[in-house]
Structures are given as C-alpha cells and as structure tokens.
Design a protein around this motif. Sequence first.
Motif, mmCIF file in Angstrom:
data_model
loop_
_atom_site.group_PDB
_atom_site.id
_atom_site.type_symbol
_atom_site.label_atom_id
_atom_site.label_comp_id
_atom_site.label_asym_id
_atom_site.label_seq_id
_atom_site.Cartn_x
_atom_site.Cartn_y
_atom_site.Cartn_z
ATOM 1 N N GLY A 1 9.673 5.922 5.402
ATOM 2 C CA GLY A 1 10.605 4.863 5.688
ATOM 3 C C GLY A 1 10.520 4.353 7.132
ATOM 4 N N THR A 2 11.600 3.748 7.522
ATOM 5 C CA THR A 2 11.666 3.127 8.835
ATOM 6 C C THR A 2 12.954 3.580 9.526
ATOM 7 O OG1 THR A 2 10.489 1.217 7.924
ATOM 8 C CG2 THR A 2 11.582 0.911 10.045
ATOM 9 N N PRO B 1 -7.767 4.406 6.872
ATOM 10 C CA PRO B 1 -8.450 3.713 5.780
ATOM 11 C C PRO B 1 -7.399 3.326 4.743
ATOM 12 C CG PRO B 1 -8.836 6.090 5.619
ATOM 13 C CD PRO B 1 -8.023 5.856 6.879
ATOM 14 N N TYR C 1 -5.723 3.221 1.434
ATOM 15 C CA TYR C 1 -5.740 3.921 0.150
ATOM 16 C C TYR C 1 -4.877 3.116 -0.799
ATOM 17 C CZ TYR C 1 -7.733 8.147 2.208
ATOM 18 O OH TYR C 1 -8.568 9.039 2.825
ATOM 19 N N GLU D 1 9.283 6.548 14.372
ATOM 20 C CA GLU D 1 8.522 5.467 13.747
ATOM 21 C C GLU D 1 9.370 4.204 13.682
ATOM 22 O OE1 GLU D 1 7.617 7.103 9.962
ATOM 23 O OE2 GLU D 1 5.904 8.212 10.699
ATOM 24 N N ARG E 1 2.353 -7.058 3.396
ATOM 25 C CA ARG E 1 3.067 -6.583 4.572
ATOM 26 C C ARG E 1 3.523 -7.850 5.319
ATOM 27 N NH1 ARG E 1 4.963 -2.027 7.608
ATOM 28 N NH2 ARG E 1 4.971 -2.686 9.754
ATOM 29 N N GLN F 1 -0.565 -2.492 11.216
ATOM 30 C CA GLN F 1 -1.518 -2.586 10.084
ATOM 31 C C GLN F 1 -2.610 -3.611 10.362
ATOM 32 O OE1 GLN F 1 -0.285 -0.120 9.094
ATOM 33 N NE2 GLN F 1 1.920 -0.279 8.834
ATOM 34 N N PHE G 1 0.808 -1.215 0.000
ATOM 35 C CA PHE G 1 0.000 0.000 0.000
ATOM 36 C C PHE G 1 0.843 1.267 0.000
ATOM 37 C CE2 PHE G 1 0.618 -1.816 4.189
ATOM 38 C CZ PHE G 1 1.268 -0.796 4.849
ATOM 39 N N ASP H 1 -0.278 1.804 14.564
ATOM 40 C CA ASP H 1 -0.985 2.077 13.302
ATOM 41 C C ASP H 1 -1.715 0.817 12.859
ATOM 42 O OD1 ASP H 1 0.131 4.633 12.978
ATOM 43 O OD2 ASP H 1 1.683 3.948 11.582
HETATM 44 C C1 LIG Z 1 6.172 5.347 7.802
HETATM 45 S S1 LIG Z 1 4.936 4.091 8.060
HETATM 46 C C2 LIG Z 1 5.167 3.608 9.770
HETATM 47 C C3 LIG Z 1 6.532 3.017 10.203
HETATM 48 C C4 LIG Z 1 7.087 1.807 9.493
HETATM 49 N N1 LIG Z 1 7.651 2.187 8.215
HETATM 50 C C5 LIG Z 1 6.093 0.702 9.327
HETATM 51 O O1 LIG Z 1 5.478 0.624 8.258
HETATM 52 O O2 LIG Z 1 5.946 -0.078 10.250
HETATM 53 C C6 LIG Z 1 3.509 5.078 8.062
HETATM 54 C C7 LIG Z 1 2.114 4.490 8.283
HETATM 55 O O3 LIG Z 1 1.214 5.061 7.327
HETATM 56 C C8 LIG Z 1 0.157 4.163 7.062
HETATM 57 N N2 LIG Z 1 -0.022 4.123 5.595
HETATM 58 C C9 LIG Z 1 0.921 4.363 4.661
HETATM 59 N N3 LIG Z 1 0.398 4.241 3.423
HETATM 60 C C10 LIG Z 1 -0.915 3.925 3.577
HETATM 61 C C11 LIG Z 1 -2.002 3.650 2.675
HETATM 62 N N4 LIG Z 1 -1.824 3.677 1.365
HETATM 63 N N5 LIG Z 1 -3.217 3.367 3.187
HETATM 64 C C12 LIG Z 1 -3.385 3.344 4.524
HETATM 65 N N6 LIG Z 1 -2.411 3.564 5.412
HETATM 66 C C13 LIG Z 1 -1.185 3.856 4.959
HETATM 67 C C14 LIG Z 1 0.530 2.806 7.637
HETATM 68 O O4 LIG Z 1 -0.329 2.498 8.704
HETATM 69 C C15 LIG Z 1 1.970 3.008 8.126
HETATM 70 O O5 LIG Z 1 2.178 2.367 9.349
#
Ligand SMILES: C[S@@+](CC[C@H](N)C(=O)[O-])C[C@H]1O[C@@H](n2cnc3c(N)ncnc32)[C@H](O)[C@@H]1O
Length: 329
Positions: free
Chosen positions: A115-116, A244, A246, A148, A187, A175, A67, A212
């Motif tokens: 990123g992470t 939600p 996307y 994060e 994932r 997630q 995603f 999240d």
């Molecule tokens: C930078 S990541 C969090 C930290 C780490 N990279 C991870 O994924 O565990 C940001 C967050 O945005 C949410 N996210 C990113 N893209 C998304 C999408 N297309 N639809 C829904 N949630 C999204 C996810 O819940 C994700 O955990």
Amino acid sequence: MTTAEPLAPEPLTGVSPYQHYVYAYPHKTAYRPLPARPLLSDLWAAEPKDALSLYLHIPFCEVRCGFCNLFTRIGAPDGLTGAYLDALERQATTVRDALGESDRVRFATAAFGGGTPTFLTAGELERLCDIAEHRMGADLRAVPLSVEASPATATADRLAVLAERGATRLSLGVQSFVGTEARAAVRPQRRADVETALGRIRDARIPVLNIDLIYGIDGQSEQSWLHSLDAALAWRPEELYLYPLYVRPLTGLDRRASAGGSDPAWDEQRLTLYRTGRDHLLAHGYTQQSMRMFRRADAPPQGADDHACQTDGMIGLGCGARSYTAELH
Ligand SMILES: C[S@@+](CC[C@H](N)C(=O)[O-])C[C@H]1O[C@@H](n2cnc3c(N)ncnc32)[C@H](O)[C@@H]1O
Ligand code: SF4
C-alpha cells in the motif's frame, strides 16, 4: 524490504529468468494454516529480542496499479483509515504484551509500507508514529525509519511529520518518467507531479531518497529507459530500485497477451534493459547491492548496524503484515 537475491538474473536456455517469487511484502500466497495454534508469547519466549525490526502495513492506495498485487485496497470510505488505526493499536498492544519484559525488547529498525502509508493524513501519520513509539516501544528518532510514498500523497505536511518523527528514508514509487509508459503500466500520474513531489521530498531533508523504477513495460525502449534513469539521476537519489516488470495473476496487466505463457521476446527486452540500467548507474557513481538495488557510492550508510535480517525477528503489524522469529514466519 527485500529478500536475498542474486546480483543478476541468470538466463537459462528455454526457461524465463523472470520466475515469480514471494517477497517480503506479504501477499496472499504467503499464507498457510498452522497445524497447531501456538501462543504468540510462547513463540517469542526464547527468541533474542534486542534487535527486532518493526513493520507497519498501511493497506490503502489512491488507485490499483496494473502490475500490483500487494495487500492493499483503493480508497478508504467512511472513516476506514481511523478504524484501521484503532485496530492497529489494539494489535500493537496485544503483540507488545506477548513480547514480555520491556527491558529485553528493543527495535533496531522500523518501516512503514503498503500500500501507500502516505495515503494517511498528516494527523494519522502522527498517530501511526505514536503507535510505533508508545505501544511498541520503538525509538523512531534513534533507529533507521523507512517510509513508502506515492507522488500524489508525498505532500509537504505529511513529509514534515515524517521528517520530524525520525524518517531516515523516503521511498517514492515513480515506475517511469514517461507518460505513455506510466499509462501502459496502468499507473496514472503526470511527470510534472512526480517532479514536484521529488522537490518536496528534498525540501523535507529526509536523509535518504529512494526512487523505484520498472523496466519491461509495453512500449519501453532502451532510449526511453535511459530517459527515465536520467530523470531520476537528476535528483541524485541515495538509492534506486530497478524492478523488472512482473505480470502477476489477477492484476490489471494480467490480461495482456503474454501473461501466463512464456514470452522470450519480453524476457530479452527485460534482460537488455536490466543491463542498460545497471551499466548506466555504475557509470554514474552507483554501486550495485543486489539485482534491483543500487546505492550512490557517496551516500550516507543506511540500516541498523546491529540488525541481521536473517536471524533477528520481525514484528509486522496490520492486515497482511508478516512477522517472523528465527523459526517461524
Ligand atoms: C508499495 S509500492 C511503493 C509505494 C507506493 N505504493 C507507490 O506505488 O508509489 C512497491 C514498489 O514495488 C514495485 N512493484 C510492485 N509490483 C511490481 C511488479 N509486479 N513488477 C515490478 N515492480 C513491482 C513498484 O516499483 C512499487 O513502487
Ligand atoms: S504500486 Fe503502490 S500505489 Fe500502486 S497499487 Fe501497488 S501499492 Fe498501491
């Protein structure tokens, strides 16, 4: 980091309530050429700089989730993380110089995102904190610092560094606690590893844990969504973000049949799961802060009391990070 958003999605007849949006994580659509090329020092000269935010972007992940279109890449061969931190340090020095006299510059909040960020080793995280403190002048132990992490990279040694350097909030991307849903969202992660990571975060005693979660995944039902919510609630996280799903262009999930076109059944699924999630968290002692964000009512207050995100400036460092003054992003 979030932008202002309505409390609930507004269903309009014939229009999906889930329109794509540009969010505070910068991604490719956020960029335009500037007609003139102003000097950084001129842009900041007349700005108030006593309650700035600092954001450091770490564009590395172990995998590319189906995603996700955030500014990141898979893995870091050949010492790339070290070279990246070298570049970040050079950028920090340049930007700090452009901000001018040090007695007029103060950071009120700090965040490491991606990123992470925890893709970096414990030693590299020390260096990241050094860049924030010694190059930028942020007092990390005195201000809210949010980081994060993904479950596999939230290791005890990294968490210990972050806790010791002043992290006040650790945001874990989970997630879904259901294996088939994690796979459907591309994932790859095991429930047991997620639970172990959550235990390590609680052991590290970082004051605020955020989890999240995503709703609207293929195969997700109201029952399985409640299962994930309850699994998260078992850790009594101070914050929960319910996103939600996307499906964004050029992501792994973009290939799904409904991508691009309207899908009223999927909109309906997301609205139903949104309401289920909201009601469940409200019934379990959480307050709703925005459409996505929920905070445990008895959690310690978070955020700088003197930073106003609409008017105070942001310094974003790293590839893809966005800075803004009151006038310009
Ligand atoms: C930078 S990541 C969090 C930290 C780490 N990279 C991870 O994924 O565990 C940001 C967050 O945005 C949410 N996210 C990113 N893209 C998304 C999408 N297309 N639809 C829904 N949630 C999204 C996810 O819940 C994700 O955990
Ligand atoms: S969701 Fe997190 S781990 Fe997955 S690709 Fe995006 S930034 Fe990386």
